[in-house]
Design a protein around this motif. Structure first.
Motif, PDB file in Angstrom:
ATOM      1  N   SER A 203      42.544  47.697  31.497  1.00  0.00           N
ATOM      2  CA  SER A 203      42.092  47.721  32.890  1.00  0.00           C
ATOM      3  C   SER A 203      41.919  46.321  33.452  1.00  0.00           C
ATOM      4  O   SER A 203      41.448  45.412  32.769  1.00  0.00           O
ATOM      5  N   ASN A 204      42.325  46.156  34.698  1.00  0.00           N
ATOM      6  CA  ASN A 204      42.106  44.911  35.441  1.00  0.00           C
ATOM      7  C   ASN A 204      41.287  45.283  36.668  1.00  0.00           C
ATOM      8  O   ASN A 204      41.824  45.623  37.726  1.00  0.00           O
ATOM      9  N   VAL A 205      39.955  45.275  36.495  1.00  0.00           N
ATOM     10  CA  VAL A 205      39.041  45.781  37.518  1.00  0.00           C
ATOM     11  C   VAL A 205      38.425  44.623  38.288  1.00  0.00           C
ATOM     12  O   VAL A 205      37.853  43.704  37.689  1.00  0.00           O
ATOM     13  N   CYS A 206      38.519  44.681  39.604  1.00  0.00           N
ATOM     14  CA  CYS A 206      37.885  43.654  40.435  1.00  0.00           C
ATOM     15  C   CYS A 206      36.367  43.732  40.257  1.00  0.00           C
ATOM     16  O   CYS A 206      35.782  44.816  40.388  1.00  0.00           O
ATOM     17  N   PHE A 221      39.614  39.405  33.981  1.00  0.00           N
ATOM     18  CA  PHE A 221      40.041  39.800  35.317  1.00  0.00           C
ATOM     19  C   PHE A 221      41.111  38.818  35.767  1.00  0.00           C
ATOM     20  O   PHE A 221      40.864  37.628  35.926  1.00  0.00           O
ATOM     21  N   ASP A 222      42.320  39.310  35.938  1.00  0.00           N
ATOM     22  CA  ASP A 222      43.466  38.492  36.317  1.00  0.00           C
ATOM     23  C   ASP A 222      43.665  38.586  37.830  1.00  0.00           C
ATOM     24  O   ASP A 222      44.140  39.600  38.340  1.00  0.00           O
ATOM     25  N   GLU A 223      43.298  37.527  38.534  1.00  0.00           N
ATOM     26  CA  GLU A 223      43.392  37.539  39.991  1.00  0.00           C
ATOM     27  C   GLU A 223      44.837  37.624  40.473  1.00  0.00           C
ATOM     28  O   GLU A 223      45.121  38.267  41.491  1.00  0.00           O
ATOM     29  N   GLU A 224      45.751  36.972  39.764  1.00  0.00           N
ATOM     30  CA  GLU A 224      47.154  37.021  40.164  1.00  0.00           C
ATOM     31  C   GLU A 224      47.699  38.439  40.063  1.00  0.00           C
ATOM     32  O   GLU A 224      48.425  38.904  40.933  1.00  0.00           O
ATOM     33  N   MET A 225      47.337  39.126  38.983  1.00  0.00           N
ATOM     34  CA  MET A 225      47.758  40.518  38.826  1.00  0.00           C
ATOM     35  C   MET A 225      47.162  41.381  39.922  1.00  0.00           C
ATOM     36  O   MET A 225      47.823  42.260  40.486  1.00  0.00           O
ATOM     37  N   TYR A 226      45.905  41.116  40.261  1.00  0.00           N
ATOM     38  CA  TYR A 226      45.211  41.942  41.246  1.00  0.00           C
ATOM     39  C   TYR A 226      45.796  41.771  42.653  1.00  0.00           C
ATOM     40  O   TYR A 226      45.626  42.643  43.506  1.00  0.00           O
ATOM     41  N   LYS A 227      46.495  40.657  42.892  1.00  0.00           N
ATOM     42  CA  LYS A 227      47.089  40.434  44.206  1.00  0.00           C
ATOM     43  C   LYS A 227      48.126  41.496  44.546  1.00  0.00           C
ATOM     44  O   LYS A 227      48.476  41.678  45.721  1.00  0.00           O
TER      45      LYS A 227
END
Length: 277
Positions: A203-206, A221-227
């Motif tokens: 999971s990549n949860v904000c 938490f990967d901000e680039e992925m979340y973009k």
């Protein structure tokens, strides 16, 4: 040939009809079932009332009453045929799915007539039905959780909801172990992470600052992925284009799920068609 078509006749005949139940004991419908499905797709897209279905423009020859079309839709809903048709098409065309990244999002749909799994939702200030949706990196919807009453948030019985989604993916021949999945801050919770982890989903949860602690200090938490989160918002816009799912008027869960899986199916089949051009 009917004047209106969400999908062409050959697509309906070859991609949908093989997965729909037909009458037994030699009974044959006096109406073309491909045209019946086309009429159902018109209802899906337009959201019109059943009694206002323009059957005269949707059928060649003598048209059936709207009640006949409705009965066919309900029969296929009760048997779960729309989900089966969608699942089988995904299974047969897995190469069109991009699972290098996935997204999970929740949706509270206004329900104006009440019915099963409908309750008042304070934030929306109306009665709603809640469900979770799983999409791939292209935004193709691939699964939905069992709908819940709108007074429950996205994390309500989250393990059950994730189990339902992964079971659907498995039935479509999609392996979930090792997948990455983006989720917004509303899903920031231990139970969600544990539910996804139990299936091997990363999971990549904000981080949700209102939780009192910064989960990004504990979890990756990967901000680039979340973009790429905008992709699932685009999927929501695609789904809103089907007026029968934009607002829920159906009182039964089987009908409501039927419209959702039928919308999934249309989106997926159009993806196949475009990729073959």
């Amino acid at each position: 040939m009917p004047e209106y078509a969400v999908l062409d006749k050959d697509t309906i005949k070859n991609r949908i009809m093989p997965h729909l139940s037909v009458a037994k004991r030699g009974y044959t419908s006096q109406f073309d079932l491909v045209e019946v499905v086309n009429a159902i797709l018109y209802k899906l897209k337009s959201g019109c009332q059943w009694r206002l279905l323009p059957t005269g423009h949707l059928f060649t020859g003598e048209p059936p009453s709207f009640i006949t079309v409705f009965k066919h839709y309900r029969k296929w809903c009760k048997k779960g045929d729309w989900e089966t048709a969608f699942r089988q098409n995904v299974k047969e065309n897995k190469e069109k799915v991009d699972l290098s990244l996935s997204h999970i999002d929740g949706s509270h749909t206004p329900a104006y007539r009440g019915g099963e799994k409908v309750e008042y939702q304070g934030r929306k200030k109306r009665s709603t039905t809640n469900a979770l949706y799983f999409v791939d990196r292209q935004g193709l919807p691939l699964a939905m959780s069992e709908p819940q009453s709108g007074n429950h948030n996205d994390l309500y019985k989250i393990k059950d909801r994730i189990d339902e989604i992964t079971a659907q993916l498995s039935a479509s021949g999609i392996a979930v172990d090792g997948l990455f999945s983006n989720l917004d801050a509303g899903f920031d919770g231990e139970n969600l992470r544990a539910a996804l982890s139990s299936h091997g989903i990363i999971s990549n949860v904000c981080p949700n600052r209102r939780n009192g602690t910064d989960s990004s200090d504990i979890y990756m938490f990967d901000e680039e992925m979340y973009k790429e989160r905008w992709i699932v918002e685009r999927t929501n816009a695609w789904m809103d284009g089907f007026k029968a799912v934009l607002i829920r008027f159906d009182t039964t869960i089987s009908s409501w799920k039927g419209w959702n899986f039928l919308a999934f199916l249309v989106i997926f089949l159009k993806k196949i068609h475009n990729s073959q051009k």
